[in-house]
Design a protein around this motif. Structure first.
Motif, PDB file in Angstrom:
ATOM      1  N   ILE A 147       0.833  -1.206   0.000  1.00  0.00           N
ATOM      2  CA  ILE A 147       0.000   0.000   0.000  1.00  0.00           C
ATOM      3  C   ILE A 147       0.866   1.254   0.000  1.00  0.00           C
ATOM      4  O   ILE A 147       0.443   2.327  -0.419  1.00  0.00           O
ATOM      5  CB  ILE A 147      -0.977   0.007   1.200  1.00  0.00           C
ATOM      6  N   ASP A 148       2.129   1.126   0.481  1.00  0.00           N
ATOM      7  CA  ASP A 148       3.055   2.265   0.485  1.00  0.00           C
ATOM      8  C   ASP A 148       3.457   2.699  -0.921  1.00  0.00           C
ATOM      9  O   ASP A 148       4.110   3.731  -1.087  1.00  0.00           O
ATOM     10  CB  ASP A 148       4.309   1.929   1.290  1.00  0.00           C
TER      11      ASP A 148
ATOM     12  N   LYS B 165       0.244   9.324   0.369  1.00  0.00           N
ATOM     13  CA  LYS B 165      -0.423   9.368   1.675  1.00  0.00           C
ATOM     14  C   LYS B 165      -1.923   9.622   1.553  1.00  0.00           C
ATOM     15  O   LYS B 165      -2.733   8.970   2.228  1.00  0.00           O
ATOM     16  CB  LYS B 165       0.223  10.463   2.535  1.00  0.00           C
ATOM     17  N   ASP B 166      -2.313  10.571   0.704  1.00  0.00           N
ATOM     18  CA  ASP B 166      -3.730  10.920   0.575  1.00  0.00           C
ATOM     19  C   ASP B 166      -4.547   9.746   0.050  1.00  0.00           C
ATOM     20  O   ASP B 166      -5.645   9.467   0.553  1.00  0.00           O
ATOM     21  CB  ASP B 166      -3.895  12.125  -0.356  1.00  0.00           C
ATOM     22  N   LEU B 167      -4.013   9.063  -0.959  1.00  0.00           N
ATOM     23  CA  LEU B 167      -4.737   7.926  -1.521  1.00  0.00           C
ATOM     24  C   LEU B 167      -4.810   6.778  -0.526  1.00  0.00           C
ATOM     25  O   LEU B 167      -5.849   6.115  -0.394  1.00  0.00           O
ATOM     26  CB  LEU B 167      -4.063   7.462  -2.820  1.00  0.00           C
ATOM     27  N   ARG B 168      -3.734   6.546   0.210  1.00  0.00           N
ATOM     28  CA  ARG B 168      -3.750   5.497   1.240  1.00  0.00           C
ATOM     29  C   ARG B 168      -4.836   5.782   2.274  1.00  0.00           C
ATOM     30  O   ARG B 168      -5.561   4.877   2.693  1.00  0.00           O
ATOM     31  CB  ARG B 168      -2.385   5.400   1.935  1.00  0.00           C
ATOM     32  N   LYS B 169      -4.931   7.020   2.664  1.00  0.00           N
ATOM     33  CA  LYS B 169      -5.934   7.420   3.662  1.00  0.00           C
ATOM     34  C   LYS B 169      -7.348   7.141   3.157  1.00  0.00           C
ATOM     35  O   LYS B 169      -8.191   6.602   3.891  1.00  0.00           O
ATOM     36  CB  LYS B 169      -5.768   8.912   3.971  1.00  0.00           C
TER      37      LYS B 169
ATOM     38  N   LEU C 109      -8.271   5.036   0.762  1.00  0.00           N
ATOM     39  CA  LEU C 109      -8.468   3.592   0.607  1.00  0.00           C
ATOM     40  C   LEU C 109      -8.856   2.957   1.944  1.00  0.00           C
ATOM     41  O   LEU C 109      -9.774   2.122   2.003  1.00  0.00           O
ATOM     42  CB  LEU C 109      -7.187   2.939   0.079  1.00  0.00           C
ATOM     43  N   MET C 110      -8.179   3.355   3.006  1.00  0.00           N
ATOM     44  CA  MET C 110      -8.479   2.816   4.327  1.00  0.00           C
ATOM     45  C   MET C 110      -9.864   3.258   4.799  1.00  0.00           C
ATOM     46  O   MET C 110     -10.581   2.486   5.440  1.00  0.00           O
ATOM     47  CB  MET C 110      -7.411   3.253   5.332  1.00  0.00           C
ATOM     48  N   GLU C 111     -10.239   4.484   4.474  1.00  0.00           N
ATOM     49  CA  GLU C 111     -11.558   4.980   4.859  1.00  0.00           C
ATOM     50  C   GLU C 111     -12.655   4.210   4.120  1.00  0.00           C
ATOM     51  O   GLU C 111     -13.698   3.885   4.700  1.00  0.00           O
ATOM     52  CB  GLU C 111     -11.663   6.479   4.557  1.00  0.00           C
ATOM     53  N   LEU C 112     -12.424   3.904   2.854  1.00  0.00           N
ATOM     54  CA  LEU C 112     -13.398   3.128   2.091  1.00  0.00           C
ATOM     55  C   LEU C 112     -13.568   1.742   2.701  1.00  0.00           C
ATOM     56  O   LEU C 112     -14.694   1.253   2.858  1.00  0.00           O
ATOM     57  CB  LEU C 112     -12.957   3.003   0.632  1.00  0.00           C
ATOM     58  N   ASN C 113     -12.480   1.113   3.064  1.00  0.00           N
ATOM     59  CA  ASN C 113     -12.548  -0.198   3.697  1.00  0.00           C
ATOM     60  C   ASN C 113     -13.314  -0.134   5.019  1.00  0.00           C
ATOM     61  O   ASN C 113     -14.101  -1.030   5.338  1.00  0.00           O
ATOM     62  CB  ASN C 113     -11.140  -0.733   3.930  1.00  0.00           C
ATOM     63  N   ARG C 114     -13.112   0.947   5.782  1.00  0.00           N
ATOM     64  CA  ARG C 114     -13.825   1.115   7.054  1.00  0.00           C
ATOM     65  C   ARG C 114     -15.328   1.244   6.820  1.00  0.00           C
ATOM     66  O   ARG C 114     -16.134   0.609   7.522  1.00  0.00           O
ATOM     67  CB  ARG C 114     -13.321   2.354   7.790  1.00  0.00           C
ATOM     68  N   LEU C 115     -15.719   2.039   5.832  1.00  0.00           N
ATOM     69  CA  LEU C 115     -17.133   2.237   5.530  1.00  0.00           C
ATOM     70  C   LEU C 115     -17.785   0.945   5.036  1.00  0.00           C
ATOM     71  O   LEU C 115     -18.929   0.639   5.390  1.00  0.00           O
ATOM     72  CB  LEU C 115     -17.299   3.341   4.483  1.00  0.00           C
TER      73      LEU C 115
ATOM     74  N   GLN D   6     -20.223   7.087  -2.338  1.00  0.00           N
ATOM     75  CA  GLN D   6     -19.513   8.359  -2.466  1.00  0.00           C
ATOM     76  C   GLN D   6     -18.008   8.178  -2.264  1.00  0.00           C
ATOM     77  O   GLN D   6     -17.200   8.740  -3.004  1.00  0.00           O
ATOM     78  CB  GLN D   6     -20.061   9.364  -1.456  1.00  0.00           C
ATOM     79  N   GLN D   7     -17.633   7.366  -1.268  1.00  0.00           N
ATOM     80  CA  GLN D   7     -16.211   7.131  -1.006  1.00  0.00           C
ATOM     81  C   GLN D   7     -15.577   6.315  -2.132  1.00  0.00           C
ATOM     82  O   GLN D   7     -14.422   6.553  -2.508  1.00  0.00           O
ATOM     83  CB  GLN D   7     -16.041   6.414   0.332  1.00  0.00           C
ATOM     84  N   THR D   8     -16.318   5.365  -2.673  1.00  0.00           N
ATOM     85  CA  THR D   8     -15.817   4.561  -3.792  1.00  0.00           C
ATOM     86  C   THR D   8     -15.539   5.441  -5.004  1.00  0.00           C
ATOM     87  O   THR D   8     -14.500   5.297  -5.673  1.00  0.00           O
ATOM     88  CB  THR D   8     -16.832   3.469  -4.169  1.00  0.00           C
ATOM     89  N   GLU D   9     -16.448   6.353  -5.283  1.00  0.00           N
ATOM     90  CA  GLU D   9     -16.259   7.252  -6.427  1.00  0.00           C
ATOM     91  C   GLU D   9     -15.078   8.194  -6.205  1.00  0.00           C
ATOM     92  O   GLU D   9     -14.336   8.508  -7.146  1.00  0.00           O
ATOM     93  CB  GLU D   9     -17.545   8.044  -6.666  1.00  0.00           C
ATOM     94  N   LEU D  10     -14.872   8.621  -4.949  1.00  0.00           N
ATOM     95  CA  LEU D  10     -13.715   9.464  -4.622  1.00  0.00           C
ATOM     96  C   LEU D  10     -12.413   8.703  -4.856  1.00  0.00           C
ATOM     97  O   LEU D  10     -11.472   9.222  -5.477  1.00  0.00           O
ATOM     98  CB  LEU D  10     -13.798   9.924  -3.165  1.00  0.00           C
TER      99      LEU D  10
END
Length: 242
Positions: free
Chosen positions: A133-134, A138-142, A144-150, A228-232
């Motif tokens: 994932i590295d 940083k922004d994209l990693r953040k 991606l993790m938020e999408l997984n959380r949702l 919405q997060q997926t589209e982002l």
């Protein structure tokens, strides 16, 4: 005496020449090492970029499939919630004013629904487990993790809600036959409904529709957040290194 001086000068000259050669050789070796390191770094960066693009393509493919699935299910569930709201308005306005009308409602509206999503997470899971994932900033990693959380939150909440709705459905199915009309004089129908407390049907059916409406409404709310997060994330992936 003169011969010794000449010999000493020649030795010094030879030593100087060998020293220059040695320095030259060392410089060539150092330059060779630097070039080799640069080539190695270039190769490593190229491999990382290739791997990153492979993950990028896989993630875009997965999330594109997710948006198609989500939009299809949101459309169906929005239509269903409109239908439930319409039934609720009809009940409030007295349009269901006898047992026959509730029986018809039960017979027509006791339907299955889809209130959970199956996300395509293989590429993301591999990205995490491999530590790759590295490869992304940083922004994209953040995001991606938020999408997984949702996604995880939606599935957890809806599994619980779906379980409660299933209990309502099983309760209805166990109390009331799905065939036959309790108000029909047909002997078979009368036998099927002989021991059924028919007068409880309106109350039970309304309670079921309330639970179904809540389950669908919660599904729509949580799934909208995921969409919405997926589209982002899709937008960020498509912009990466463009």
């Amino acid at each position: 005496m003169g011969n010794k001086t000449g010999t000493s000068s020649e030795a010094s000259a030879k030593a100087g020449k060998y020293f220059k050669y040695a320095i030259g050789e060392i410089l060539l070796v150092v330059i060779g090492i630097l070039i080799a390191l640069q080539i190695n770094n270039w190769n490593e960066n190229r491999k990382k970029e290739t791997l990153k693009n492979e993950y990028k393509t896989a993630l875009i493919n997965d999330y594109t499939k997710d948006t198609i699935q989500i939009n299809t299910r949101l459309l169906r569930n929005n239509l269903r919630i409109e239908r439930i709201n319409s039934i609720g308005d009809s009940i409030e306005n007295g349009h269901f004013n006898n047992l026959e009308s509730y029986y018809k409602l039960y017979n027509n509206e006791f339907v299955g629904i889809r209130v959970t999503n199956v996300y395509n997470t293989n590429s993301f899971n591999l990205l995490i487990s491999s530590g790759n994932i590295d490869l992304f900033d940083k922004d994209l990693r953040k995001e991606l993790m938020e999408l997984n959380r949702l996604q995880t939150f939606e599935k957890t909440v809806q599994n619980g809600n779906k379980g409660l709705l299933l209990d309502f459905m099983l309760n209805l199915g166990s109390k009331y036959p799905t065939i036959g009309n309790p108000l029909n004089d047909n002997a078979t129908h009368q036998l099927l409904w002989k021991n059924v407390k028919v007068n409880d049907l309106p109350k039970d059916l309304v309670n079921h529709l309330i639970q179904e409406g809540y389950t669908i409404s919660r599904y729509i709310e949580l799934t909208d957040n995921v969409l919405q997060q997926t589209e982002l994330v899709l937008n960020l992936l498509q912009q990466a290194n463009d």
